[in-house]
Design a protein around this motif. Structure first.
Motif, mmCIF file in Angstrom:
data_model
loop_
_atom_site.group_PDB
_atom_site.id
_atom_site.type_symbol
_atom_site.label_atom_id
_atom_site.label_comp_id
_atom_site.label_asym_id
_atom_site.label_seq_id
_atom_site.Cartn_x
_atom_site.Cartn_y
_atom_site.Cartn_z
ATOM 1 N N ILE A 249 0.836 -1.197 0.000
ATOM 2 C CA ILE A 249 0.000 0.000 0.000
ATOM 3 C C ILE A 249 0.872 1.248 0.000
ATOM 4 C CG2 ILE A 249 -1.775 1.264 1.274
ATOM 5 C CD1 ILE A 249 -2.721 -1.417 2.403
ATOM 6 N N THR A 250 1.939 1.213 0.782
ATOM 7 C CA THR A 250 2.869 2.339 0.809
ATOM 8 C C THR A 250 3.552 2.499 -0.544
ATOM 9 O OG1 THR A 250 3.264 1.962 3.157
ATOM 10 C CG2 THR A 250 4.852 3.327 1.993
ATOM 11 N N ARG A 251 3.889 1.390 -1.163
ATOM 12 C CA ARG A 251 4.528 1.419 -2.494
ATOM 13 C C ARG A 251 3.600 2.089 -3.501
ATOM 14 N NH1 ARG A 251 4.916 -2.421 -6.799
ATOM 15 N NH2 ARG A 251 6.918 -2.309 -7.890
ATOM 16 N N ALA A 252 2.302 1.795 -3.434
ATOM 17 C CA ALA A 252 1.343 2.429 -4.332
ATOM 18 C C ALA A 252 1.228 3.923 -4.035
ATOM 19 C CB ALA A 252 -0.025 1.757 -4.181
ATOM 20 N N ALA A 253 1.279 4.286 -2.755
ATOM 21 C CA ALA A 253 1.211 5.707 -2.387
ATOM 22 C C ALA A 253 2.401 6.473 -2.940
ATOM 23 C CB ALA A 253 1.137 5.845 -0.866
ATOM 24 N N ASP A 316 -4.373 -2.501 -9.263
ATOM 25 C CA ASP A 316 -3.568 -3.461 -8.503
ATOM 26 C C ASP A 316 -3.830 -3.340 -7.006
ATOM 27 O OD1 ASP A 316 -2.430 -4.484 -10.777
ATOM 28 O OD2 ASP A 316 -0.585 -3.285 -10.636
ATOM 29 N N LEU A 317 -4.172 -2.100 -6.551
ATOM 30 C CA LEU A 317 -4.402 -1.856 -5.133
ATOM 31 C C LEU A 317 -5.819 -2.248 -4.700
ATOM 32 C CD1 LEU A 317 -3.045 -0.619 -2.600
ATOM 33 C CD2 LEU A 317 -3.928 1.613 -3.328
ATOM 34 N N GLU A 318 -6.733 -2.257 -5.639
ATOM 35 C CA GLU A 318 -8.146 -2.482 -5.310
ATOM 36 C C GLU A 318 -8.405 -3.786 -4.553
ATOM 37 O OE1 GLU A 318 -12.425 -1.608 -7.489
ATOM 38 O OE2 GLU A 318 -10.676 -2.157 -8.706
ATOM 39 N N PRO A 319 -7.781 -4.914 -4.920
ATOM 40 C CA PRO A 319 -8.021 -6.135 -4.142
ATOM 41 C C PRO A 319 -7.571 -6.023 -2.686
ATOM 42 C CG PRO A 319 -7.069 -6.659 -6.270
ATOM 43 C CD PRO A 319 -6.955 -5.176 -6.118
ATOM 44 N N LEU A 320 -6.622 -5.136 -2.405
ATOM 45 C CA LEU A 320 -6.096 -5.003 -1.048
ATOM 46 C C LEU A 320 -6.956 -4.095 -0.176
ATOM 47 C CD1 LEU A 320 -2.270 -4.625 -1.797
ATOM 48 C CD2 LEU A 320 -3.460 -6.644 -0.931
ATOM 49 N N THR A 321 -7.421 -2.980 -0.720
ATOM 50 C CA THR A 321 -8.137 -1.996 0.111
ATOM 51 C C THR A 321 -9.498 -1.611 -0.441
ATOM 52 O OG1 THR A 321 -7.200 -0.038 -1.008
ATOM 53 C CG2 THR A 321 -5.891 -1.028 0.760
ATOM 54 N N GLY A 322 -9.887 -2.167 -1.598
ATOM 55 C CA GLY A 322 -11.116 -1.728 -2.259
ATOM 56 C C GLY A 322 -12.385 -2.016 -1.497
ATOM 57 N N SER A 323 -12.361 -2.913 -0.545
ATOM 58 C CA SER A 323 -13.565 -3.220 0.228
ATOM 59 C C SER A 323 -13.822 -2.205 1.334
ATOM 60 C CB SER A 323 -13.452 -4.623 0.841
ATOM 61 O OG SER A 323 -12.340 -4.682 1.724
ATOM 62 N N PRO A 329 -5.671 3.033 3.653
ATOM 63 C CA PRO A 329 -6.034 2.957 5.069
ATOM 64 C C PRO A 329 -4.794 2.870 5.946
ATOM 65 C CG PRO A 329 -6.320 0.823 4.053
ATOM 66 C CD PRO A 329 -5.950 1.773 2.940
ATOM 67 N N ALA A 330 -4.973 3.211 7.215
ATOM 68 C CA ALA A 330 -3.890 3.060 8.178
ATOM 69 C C ALA A 330 -3.569 1.575 8.355
ATOM 70 C CB ALA A 330 -4.287 3.677 9.513
ATOM 71 N N LEU A 331 -2.340 1.299 8.697
ATOM 72 C CA LEU A 331 -1.934 -0.090 8.864
ATOM 73 C C LEU A 331 -2.616 -0.726 10.064
ATOM 74 C CD1 LEU A 331 1.894 0.226 8.115
ATOM 75 C CD2 LEU A 331 0.056 -0.447 6.564
ATOM 76 N N THR A 332 -3.023 0.110 11.036
ATOM 77 C CA THR A 332 -3.600 -0.426 12.266
ATOM 78 C C THR A 332 -5.124 -0.444 12.260
ATOM 79 O OG1 THR A 332 -3.463 1.790 13.247
ATOM 80 C CG2 THR A 332 -1.613 0.279 13.640
ATOM 81 N N SER A 333 -5.766 0.351 11.409
ATOM 82 C CA SER A 333 -7.221 0.409 11.384
ATOM 83 C C SER A 333 -7.705 0.889 10.026
ATOM 84 C CB SER A 333 -7.740 1.350 12.474
ATOM 85 O OG SER A 333 -9.129 1.567 12.334
ATOM 86 N N LYS A 334 -8.644 0.165 9.428
ATOM 87 C CA LYS A 334 -9.204 0.564 8.142
ATOM 88 C C LYS A 334 -10.170 1.741 8.281
ATOM 89 C CE LYS A 334 -8.771 -3.899 5.820
ATOM 90 N NZ LYS A 334 -9.483 -4.972 5.068
ATOM 91 N N GLN A 335 -10.491 2.106 9.508
ATOM 92 C CA GLN A 335 -11.403 3.221 9.733
ATOM 93 C C GLN A 335 -10.701 4.569 9.624
ATOM 94 O OE1 GLN A 335 -14.570 2.285 9.929
ATOM 95 N NE2 GLN A 335 -13.724 0.211 9.798
ATOM 96 N N ARG A 336 -9.393 4.541 9.580
ATOM 97 C CA ARG A 336 -8.622 5.772 9.453
ATOM 98 C C ARG A 336 -7.738 5.686 8.222
ATOM 99 N NH1 ARG A 336 -4.885 6.211 12.704
ATOM 100 N NH2 ARG A 336 -4.960 4.218 13.825
ATOM 101 N N CYS A 337 -7.368 6.862 7.714
ATOM 102 C CA CYS A 337 -6.495 6.866 6.543
ATOM 103 C C CYS A 337 -5.030 6.770 6.981
ATOM 104 C CB CYS A 337 -6.717 8.130 5.709
ATOM 105 S SG CYS A 337 -6.179 9.653 6.514
#
Length: 434
Positions: A249-253, A316-323, A329-337
């Motif tokens: 995710i960081t690589r995509a950012a 490529d990122l969609e399967p990882l975070t698209g849901s 998202p933050a590494l510790t919580s999907k509720q935060r960026c």
């Protein structure tokens, strides 16, 4: 000179007795204008008759026996001293009462943890609530409040705003300047200036001493975000980013930081709902953009055409975070960026310190190289960077026009970055003569 001190407690008691027996009030004089209005009730009113500007006036000095003869005489003598100085004893008493009332109010406010009425802090807090918070973003208003609370209120907060002069204001700012916070000192000066202008408007003060400090502080040394603009070095940076071995995710950012020309905060807050990958378009809501509060509320969204390379990264990122909600998202919580330090930390892991390259520096890289290497007009680049334009017509023009030019520019920029990453020939800078 008329005689004074004519009464005694004995004569007063006798007069009270007579008034009670006759059930009729009477006046007895102690001289010097002091008169006791004797009542049948057994009490009396001390009054002082005096003349000011040719007019007879009357001043109450208390009731007998609560106010003794000696006390009444002392009040009479003090009143006559005021008259000798050209002052009205009645007006002086009213001012003393008002001062006492102000003191009591100040003490009550202090007990409640509030600043005195008419103080710099009181006016500043009113300005923060009524004016500043309405005009600027919540974050901006909060930063202003914190600066005033930390650096201005401890020194000037309790002072009447109308009594503060330029040297006193400068002394406060010099404390901030002395710890090396030059830019903060200037920001506090600007905020204080707005407080004084508001104070003038509401009648709390007569002038703005901050205006006298225009050249009194050290100038701010502008430091731009570090950015690489040499094509060869940019090519190396892109290869290092491509080979990043950390979180996907960081690589995509990292990749999209170079491709999208967004501010770091806009990038990390990106939501999947903003994206139309089939149309190749990112729509950033107005409230997320770096704009004035009114433009955040009523302004149009910022449109970012997506080059084919950007769409590929996102798919490529969609399967990882698209849901989830956030693209990053933050590494510790999907509720935060993602944290604001994620891309910066990744650059450091790749060997690029803050003096070499920053997350915000990707915008400067693009701004410089798109103009110099791709020959795109400045107004098209500025529109895509969403830089502020002075007038409303210009802002509307920048955001609604250049749609085709911006889409072509974003694809050309992505293609150019691919060439640099692969080590292909660098496009020559256009000749000034051309």
């Amino acid at each position: 000179m008329a005689a004074s001190d004519l009464l005694s407690d004995k004569t007063i008691r006798a007069a009270l007795k007579v008034a009670g027996q006759a059930d009729k009030a009477r006046k007895i004089s102690d001289g010097g204008g002091l008169v006791l209005d004797v009542r049948p009730t057994g009490a009396g009113w001390w009054r002082l008759r005096y003349w000011l500007d040719g007019k007879e006036r009357m001043l109450s000095l208390g009731t007998y026996p609560d106010t003794s003869l000696a006390q009444a005489r002392a009040k009479r003598d003090e009143a006559r001293r005021l008259l000798a100085d050209g002052q009205d004893p009645s007006a002086a008493r009213q001012e003393a009462k008002a001062a006492m009332q102000r003191k009591r109010q100040a003490e009550q406010l202090a007990d409640a943890g509030l600043p005195p009425e008419g103080s710099f802090e009181a006016v500043a807090r009113e300005w923060l609530t009524r004016v500043h918070q309405v005009k600027v973003s919540a974050g901006h208003a909060e930063r202003t409040r914190i600066r005033l609370e930390q650096d201005a209120f401890p020194w000037l907060g309790r002072r009447p705003i109308g009594e503060i002069e330029a040297p006193e204001l400068l002394q406060m700012l010099r404390r901030v300047e002395g710890r090396g916070a030059i830019e903060t000192a200037h920001r506090i000066k600007d905020a204080c200036g707005q407080v004084f202008r508001y104070g003038i408007a509401i009648g709390a003060c007569a002038r703005n001493p901050a205006a006298d400090l225009r050249d009194a502080l050290q100038p701010v040394q502008t430091k731009h975000h570090a950015a690489i603009v040499d094509p060869v070095q940019v090519g190396k940076l892109l290869r290092d980013m491509h080979d990043y071995q950390g979180n996907a995710i960081t690589r995509a950012a990292l990749a999209l930081s170079a491709l999208l020309l967004l501010r770091p905060g806009e990038l990390r807050h990106m939501e999947w709902a903003w994206l139309d990958l089939d149309a190749g378009l990112l729509t950033v809501p107005a409230e997320v953009m770096k704009r004035k509060k009114a433009d955040k509320a009523d302004g149009p969204p910022h449109l970012v055409p997506l080059a084919a390379q950007a769409v590929a990264v996102l798919r490529d990122l969609e399967p990882l975070t698209g849901s989830g909600r956030f693209v990053f998202p933050a590494l510790t919580s999907k509720q935060r960026c993602m944290s604001e330090n994620t891309v910066r930390s990744a650059l450091r892991r790749l060997g690029y310190g803050n003096d070499d390259m920053t997350a915000h520096g990707f915008r400067a890289t693009a701004r410089t190289m798109i103009a110099e290497r791709l020959g795109v007009p400045a107004e098209v680049i500025e529109a895509q960077l969403a830089h502020a334009v002075g007038d409303a017509l210009g802002r509307a023009y920048n955001r609604t026009q250049f749609a085709d030019q911006r889409r072509a520019m974003m694809q050309s920029w992505a293609d150019y970055l691919d060439k640099l990453r692969k080590g292909a020939d660098v496009l020559p800078m256009p000749s000034k003569a051309a």
